[in-house]
Scaffold this motif. Structure first.
Motif, PDB file in Angstrom:
ATOM      1  N   ALA A 179       0.960  -0.178  -8.198  1.00 53.18           N
ATOM      2  CA  ALA A 179       0.685  -1.546  -7.313  1.00 53.18           C
ATOM      3  C   ALA A 179      -0.593  -1.787  -7.093  1.00 53.18           C
ATOM      4  N   THR A 180      -0.274  -3.692  -7.776  1.00 53.45           N
ATOM      5  CA  THR A 180      -1.441  -4.058  -8.451  1.00 53.45           C
ATOM      6  C   THR A 180      -2.477  -4.436  -7.015  1.00 53.45           C
ATOM      7  N   HIS A 181      -4.166  -4.876  -6.906  1.00 51.30           N
ATOM      8  CA  HIS A 181      -4.670  -5.141  -6.281  1.00 51.30           C
ATOM      9  C   HIS A 181      -4.061  -5.964  -5.206  1.00 51.30           C
ATOM     10  N   GLU A 182      -3.612  -7.099  -6.080  1.00 48.09           N
ATOM     11  CA  GLU A 182      -2.250  -8.205  -5.073  1.00 48.09           C
ATOM     12  C   GLU A 182      -1.310  -7.749  -4.434  1.00 48.09           C
ATOM     13  N   GLN A 183      -0.477  -6.744  -4.910  1.00 48.30           N
ATOM     14  CA  GLN A 183       0.846  -6.320  -3.952  1.00 48.30           C
ATOM     15  C   GLN A 183       0.249  -5.631  -2.961  1.00 48.30           C
ATOM     16  N   LEU A 184      -0.760  -4.930  -2.832  1.00 45.90           N
ATOM     17  CA  LEU A 184      -1.443  -3.786  -1.782  1.00 45.90           C
ATOM     18  C   LEU A 184      -1.925  -4.788  -1.158  1.00 45.90           C
ATOM     19  N   LYS A 185      -2.394  -6.148  -1.385  1.00 51.09           N
ATOM     20  CA  LYS A 185      -3.394  -6.664  -0.525  1.00 51.09           C
ATOM     21  C   LYS A 185      -2.242  -7.367   0.636  1.00 51.09           C
ATOM     22  N   LYS A 186      -0.912  -8.051  -0.184  1.00 49.01           N
ATOM     23  CA  LYS A 186      -0.390  -8.559   1.092  1.00 49.01           C
ATOM     24  C   LYS A 186       0.472  -7.497   1.913  1.00 49.01           C
ATOM     25  N   PHE A 187       0.555  -6.153   1.544  1.00 48.55           N
ATOM     26  CA  PHE A 187       0.933  -4.827   3.070  1.00 48.55           C
ATOM     27  C   PHE A 187      -0.253  -4.813   3.318  1.00 48.55           C
ATOM     28  N   GLU A 210      -9.886   0.584  -1.532  1.00 45.41           N
ATOM     29  CA  GLU A 210     -10.644  -0.491  -2.475  1.00 45.41           C
ATOM     30  C   GLU A 210     -10.290  -2.202  -2.123  1.00 45.41           C
ATOM     31  N   ILE A 211      -8.875  -2.265  -1.275  1.00 49.63           N
ATOM     32  CA  ILE A 211      -8.357  -3.358  -0.926  1.00 49.63           C
ATOM     33  C   ILE A 211      -8.996  -3.507   0.660  1.00 49.63           C
ATOM     34  N   LEU A 264      -6.207  -1.275 -12.328  1.00 49.32           N
ATOM     35  CA  LEU A 264      -5.437  -0.572 -11.274  1.00 49.32           C
ATOM     36  C   LEU A 264      -5.955  -0.250 -10.200  1.00 49.32           C
ATOM     37  N   PRO A 265      -5.900  -0.001  -9.029  1.00 47.73           N
ATOM     38  CA  PRO A 265      -6.518   0.412  -7.747  1.00 47.73           C
ATOM     39  C   PRO A 265      -6.262   1.392  -7.599  1.00 47.73           C
TER      40      PRO A 265
END
Ligand code: PGU
Length: 409
Positions: A193-201, A233-234, A227-228
């Motif tokens: 998962a990228t930072h952006e994908q995890l941030k959404k969650f 990291e989020i 990659l996190p």
């Protein structure tokens, strides 16, 4: 009259890996001349590194001397090890106090036990496909309804589709859920998962007061600096996520056993104050668990020394070289394959019209290679197959050679 926990009866099948072992044994008995090459279970094969061995020996020697002998330790784990973990996260820019760390005997027990501190009517969301422990542990504790053979799903659980189209990372759940299991690098798809994908969650979890249970068991396999490696990291994750990890895949502790769960003080759910959830996990562990082995904890400490980190990274590089061999081998045959770059699993598409279990039988009988059927990780894994990069180099090479020569595509 004693009765069993009837939720066990709901479980769709035996646990995936013993089932594979059973079918493999059966095949070997019928075909004793076939040399089998095991790329099934993600089990480490290379020796412990010198630093770890010296740590384990120190642990044994400590017990051999009354002056340094220790019996039961703190249920949360040895303070020095918790500090070493806190320092390690801090070296990656993540500030967590050592009280946020709980040492255990592995990520599997923690990822199956953690649900016990949340309400029994929590709505659970899992990635589909996923490591089967997340689903099975929630079925056993009654958070799922019956299993539908047709759908390959349990009623009441929310399956978040991970497909080729979405790069094997799910969309946010459409309805409100309470507990969300995320695994990155992902078992079985190898997607990260990228930072952006995890941030959404993280944003979703904060908005819906949900908790993300983040399994980072393969975090050390990420080589891409962008990659996190940790959910922390989020931004905002400490208030809505906990993280599970272990030394199994980083330092070859699959049989030695050492893991940890990070429950940040900041983590809150409906009606709790900061620190309350962390206290709950402490309460659970001090009642059901008597601490990881003191010998093993001494060995674990050395993983975080300069020599230990260097050696463990070499171990990871060795397995990732295996992943490259597998990836190149299957791609040369024109097979569609994913993962294998920042994760030790290669996720291949089975030939058109071949189910995951049919491909398991085909691969085994034609090539002697054992892999893991994708459907064993949930209905979303149907039509896929996992090859593990954990193995001796010569076995990986022999497996790929045999696939090249004998698989009838
Ligand atoms: N979390 C994930 C995502 C895993 O894939 C595994 C192992 C674990 C946790 C277990 O970590 P421990 O720290 O060793 O407890 N998965 C392997 C082994 C199968 C199993 O049953 O654990 C696999 O082949 O998927």
């Amino acid at each position: 009259m004693a009765e069993i926990n009837s939720n066990y009866k709901k479980l769709a099948a035996g646990y995936l890996f013993p089932e594979i072992a059973r079918r493999t044994r059966e095949f070997q008995e019928k075909n004793p001349e076939m040399i089998l090459k095991k790329l099934g279970i993600g089990n480490t094969t290379e020796a412990l590194t010198p630093a770890v061995v010296s740590g384990l020996i120190k642990g044994v020697n400590n017990l051999a001397d009354p002056a340094t002998y220790s019996g039961y330790g703190d249920e949360q784990g040895n303070t020095n090890l918790r500090q070493a973990l806190s320092d390690y996260y801090s070296s990656k820019g993540i500030a967590l106090s050592r009280s946020d760390f709980f040492i255990s005997d592995g990520a599997k027990p923690d990822s199956s036990n953690i649900q016990s501190i949340f309400s029994s009517d929590s709505i659970v969301a899992v990635q589909d496909p996923a490591y089967p422990v997340y689903v099975d542990s929630n079925v056993i504790t009654g958070r799922a309804g019956n299993y539908s053979v047709e759908k390959g799903e349990y009623d009441g659980l929310v399956y978040m589709q991970c497909t080729e189209e979405n790069g094997f990372f799910p969309e946010l759940p459409k309805n409100k859920v309470d507990l969300i299991y995320l695994c990155s690098p992902n078992n079985p798809t190898g997607a990260v998962a990228t930072h952006e994908q995890l941030k959404k969650f993280v944003d979703y979890a904060k908005e819906n007061k949900a908790v993300i249970i983040f399994d980072a068991a393969y975090s050390e396999y990420i080589s891409d600096k962008d990659l996190p490696r940790s959910i922390f990291e989020i931004e905002g994750a400490k208030e809505c996520a906990l993280e599970i990890n272990s030394l199994s895949k980083f330092a070859g502790f699959t049989g030695v056993r050492l893991g940890w769960t990070v429950v940040p003080e900041e983590l809150v759910v409906e009606g709790t104050e900061p620190g309350e959830i962390r206290n709950l996990w402490n309460r659970r562990q001090s009642t059901f668990f008597n601490g990881a082995s003191n010998i093993v904890q001494e060995g674990a400490m050395t993983v975080f020394s300069e020599a230990g980190l260097k050696e463990s990274r070499e171990l990871v590089n060795f397995y990732m070289e295996n992943a490259k061999i597998i990836m190149n081998g299957v791609k040369d045959l024109g097979i569609t394959a994913y993962g294998g770059v920042n994760a030790p699993y290669v996720w291949i598409k089975t030939p058109e019209g071949t189910s995951s279990w049919d491909f398991f039988d085909k691969l085994l009988s034609e090539t002697g290679v054992i892999g893991t059927p994708g459907s064993g990780f949930g209905p979303g894994g149907e039509g896929f197959f996992r090859l593990s990069a954990f193995g001796h180099r010569e076995d990986i090479e022999a497996a790929m050679e045999s696939i090249k020569e004998n698989l009838k595509l």
